[in-house]
Design a protein around this motif. Structure first.
Motif, mmCIF file in Angstrom:
data_model
loop_
_atom_site.group_PDB
_atom_site.id
_atom_site.type_symbol
_atom_site.label_atom_id
_atom_site.label_comp_id
_atom_site.label_asym_id
_atom_site.label_seq_id
_atom_site.Cartn_x
_atom_site.Cartn_y
_atom_site.Cartn_z
ATOM 1 N N LEU A 1 0.861 -1.181 0.000
ATOM 2 C CA LEU A 1 0.000 0.000 0.000
ATOM 3 C C LEU A 1 0.894 1.226 0.000
ATOM 4 C CD1 LEU A 1 -2.463 -1.084 2.830
ATOM 5 C CD2 LEU A 1 -2.903 -1.143 0.364
ATOM 6 N N TRP A 2 0.490 2.280 -0.708
ATOM 7 C CA TRP A 2 1.321 3.474 -0.754
ATOM 8 C C TRP A 2 0.477 4.723 -0.908
ATOM 9 C CZ3 TRP A 2 1.183 -0.144 -4.645
ATOM 10 C CH2 TRP A 2 0.602 0.262 -5.839
ATOM 11 N N SER A 3 1.098 5.845 -0.557
ATOM 12 C CA SER A 3 0.507 7.156 -0.780
ATOM 13 C C SER A 3 1.647 8.158 -0.906
ATOM 14 C CB SER A 3 -0.405 7.549 0.378
ATOM 15 O OG SER A 3 -1.010 8.801 0.114
ATOM 16 N N SER A 4 1.432 9.176 -1.726
ATOM 17 C CA SER A 4 2.431 10.230 -1.863
ATOM 18 C C SER A 4 1.726 11.543 -2.165
ATOM 19 C CB SER A 4 3.450 9.895 -2.960
ATOM 20 O OG SER A 4 2.806 9.739 -4.199
ATOM 21 N N GLY A 5 2.431 12.631 -1.956
ATOM 22 C CA GLY A 5 1.848 13.934 -2.215
ATOM 23 C C GLY A 5 2.919 14.986 -2.404
ATOM 24 N N PHE A 6 2.487 16.141 -2.914
ATOM 25 C CA PHE A 6 3.402 17.267 -3.088
ATOM 26 C C PHE A 6 2.628 18.562 -2.904
ATOM 27 C CE2 PHE A 6 1.462 17.475 -7.208
ATOM 28 C CZ PHE A 6 1.558 18.807 -7.583
ATOM 29 N N THR A 7 3.355 19.638 -2.630
ATOM 30 C CA THR A 7 2.772 20.972 -2.574
ATOM 31 C C THR A 7 3.827 21.987 -2.993
ATOM 32 O OG1 THR A 7 1.536 22.551 -1.220
ATOM 33 C CG2 THR A 7 3.292 21.334 -0.123
ATOM 34 N N GLN A 8 3.370 23.043 -3.664
ATOM 35 C CA GLN A 8 4.279 24.092 -4.129
ATOM 36 C C GLN A 8 3.500 25.391 -4.287
ATOM 37 O OE1 GLN A 8 6.794 23.272 -7.607
ATOM 38 N NE2 GLN A 8 6.206 25.261 -8.417
ATOM 39 N N ASP A 9 4.037 26.484 -3.743
ATOM 40 C CA ASP A 9 3.425 27.804 -3.890
ATOM 41 C C ASP A 9 3.869 28.450 -5.195
ATOM 42 O OD1 ASP A 9 2.124 27.647 -1.452
ATOM 43 O OD2 ASP A 9 3.764 28.592 -0.357
ATOM 44 N N VAL A 10 2.928 29.140 -5.857
ATOM 45 C CA VAL A 10 3.218 29.897 -7.075
ATOM 46 C C VAL A 10 2.717 31.318 -6.840
ATOM 47 C CG1 VAL A 10 2.848 30.093 -9.562
ATOM 48 C CG2 VAL A 10 2.923 27.832 -8.492
ATOM 49 N N ASP A 11 3.628 32.281 -6.895
ATOM 50 C CA ASP A 11 3.291 33.677 -6.636
ATOM 51 C C ASP A 11 3.445 34.504 -7.906
ATOM 52 O OD1 ASP A 11 3.022 33.026 -3.902
ATOM 53 O OD2 ASP A 11 5.166 33.318 -3.593
ATOM 54 N N SER A 12 2.619 35.549 -8.029
ATOM 55 C CA SER A 12 2.710 36.471 -9.154
ATOM 56 C C SER A 12 3.662 37.604 -8.794
ATOM 57 C CB SER A 12 1.332 37.039 -9.480
ATOM 58 O OG SER A 12 1.432 38.013 -10.495
ATOM 59 N N LYS A 13 4.652 37.847 -9.659
ATOM 60 C CA LYS A 13 5.620 38.926 -9.405
ATOM 61 C C LYS A 13 4.967 40.299 -9.462
ATOM 62 C CE LYS A 13 9.166 36.555 -11.942
ATOM 63 N NZ LYS A 13 10.129 36.673 -13.022
ATOM 64 N N ILE A 14 4.063 40.502 -10.438
ATOM 65 C CA ILE A 14 3.492 41.837 -10.647
ATOM 66 C C ILE A 14 1.965 41.852 -10.557
ATOM 67 C CG2 ILE A 14 5.444 42.678 -11.996
ATOM 68 C CD1 ILE A 14 3.823 42.119 -14.535
ATOM 69 N N GLY A 15 1.361 40.784 -10.044
ATOM 70 C CA GLY A 15 -0.084 40.770 -9.826
ATOM 71 C C GLY A 15 -0.920 40.380 -11.026
ATOM 72 N N THR A 16 -0.329 39.726 -12.024
ATOM 73 C CA THR A 16 -1.077 39.284 -13.202
ATOM 74 C C THR A 16 -2.120 38.231 -12.839
ATOM 75 O OG1 THR A 16 0.889 39.678 -14.541
ATOM 76 C CG2 THR A 16 -0.830 38.352 -15.534
ATOM 77 N N PHE A 17 -1.861 37.442 -11.808
ATOM 78 C CA PHE A 17 -2.802 36.423 -11.345
ATOM 79 C C PHE A 17 -2.728 36.350 -9.823
ATOM 80 C CE2 PHE A 17 1.220 34.314 -12.249
ATOM 81 C CZ PHE A 17 1.444 33.570 -11.102
ATOM 82 N N ASP A 18 -3.734 35.746 -9.219
ATOM 83 C CA ASP A 18 -3.731 35.545 -7.768
ATOM 84 C C ASP A 18 -2.741 34.442 -7.416
ATOM 85 O OD1 ASP A 18 -5.713 37.450 -7.364
ATOM 86 O OD2 ASP A 18 -7.340 35.980 -7.492
ATOM 87 N N ASP A 19 -1.991 34.631 -6.335
ATOM 88 C CA ASP A 19 -1.081 33.592 -5.859
ATOM 89 C C ASP A 19 -1.884 32.325 -5.568
ATOM 90 O OD1 ASP A 19 0.735 35.660 -5.948
ATOM 91 O OD2 ASP A 19 0.899 35.871 -3.776
ATOM 92 N N TYR A 20 -1.276 31.167 -5.784
ATOM 93 C CA TYR A 20 -1.974 29.914 -5.518
ATOM 94 C C TYR A 20 -0.983 28.832 -5.115
ATOM 95 C CZ TYR A 20 -0.596 28.543 -10.276
ATOM 96 O OH TYR A 20 0.113 28.253 -11.408
ATOM 97 N N THR A 21 -1.520 27.709 -4.675
ATOM 98 C CA THR A 21 -0.720 26.555 -4.284
ATOM 99 C C THR A 21 -1.089 25.375 -5.167
ATOM 100 O OG1 THR A 21 -0.613 27.311 -1.993
ATOM 101 C CG2 THR A 21 -0.160 24.983 -2.394
ATOM 102 N N MET A 22 -0.080 24.783 -5.819
ATOM 103 C CA MET A 22 -0.288 23.535 -6.553
ATOM 104 C C MET A 22 -0.094 22.404 -5.553
ATOM 105 S SD MET A 22 1.723 23.922 -10.197
ATOM 106 C CE MET A 22 3.326 23.619 -9.487
ATOM 107 N N SER A 23 -0.935 21.388 -5.644
ATOM 108 C CA SER A 23 -0.757 20.238 -4.764
ATOM 109 C C SER A 23 -1.363 19.005 -5.418
ATOM 110 C CB SER A 23 -1.395 20.481 -3.398
ATOM 111 O OG SER A 23 -2.772 20.746 -3.536
#
Length: 93
Positions: A49-71
């Motif tokens: 049995l196994w499980s795995s995961g990841f998370t990473q923040d992505v920020d906008s340098k100049i506000g073109t998009f809202d900051d978000y977290t990939m996971s």
């Protein structure tokens, strides 16, 4: 950087910090923190049995998009009986 535990009666885990993955087509993205990944596996004589995961923040340098977290997370298992092996896995990001 990655740490892998010893095998503890069939249970083993890994935790790592990695260079962030760049998002295709996004030129305004800034990655200030490493990507975090983890994995845990439990294995017996004829199953696993196994499980795995990841998370990473992505920020906008100049506000073109809202900051978000990939996971993402996945989990699965396998079983073997005689000459037959069955394996299943499910993941979501």
């Amino acid at each position: 950087v990655m740490y892998t535990s010893n095998n503890l009666g069939g249970l083993q885990f890994k935790v790592g910090l990695f260079s962030p993955s760049k998002v295709d087509g996004v030129t305004d993205a800034e990655y200030t923190m490493p990507r975090i990944e983890a994995n845990v596996v439990y294995s017996g004589d004829n199953f696993s049995l196994w499980s795995s995961g990841f998370t990473q923040d992505v920020d906008s340098k100049i506000g073109t998009f809202d900051d978000y977290t990939m996971s993402g997370i996945d989990f699965g298992g396998s079983v073997s009986l005689g000459g037959l092996s069955v394996r299943g896995n499910y993941g979501i990001t």
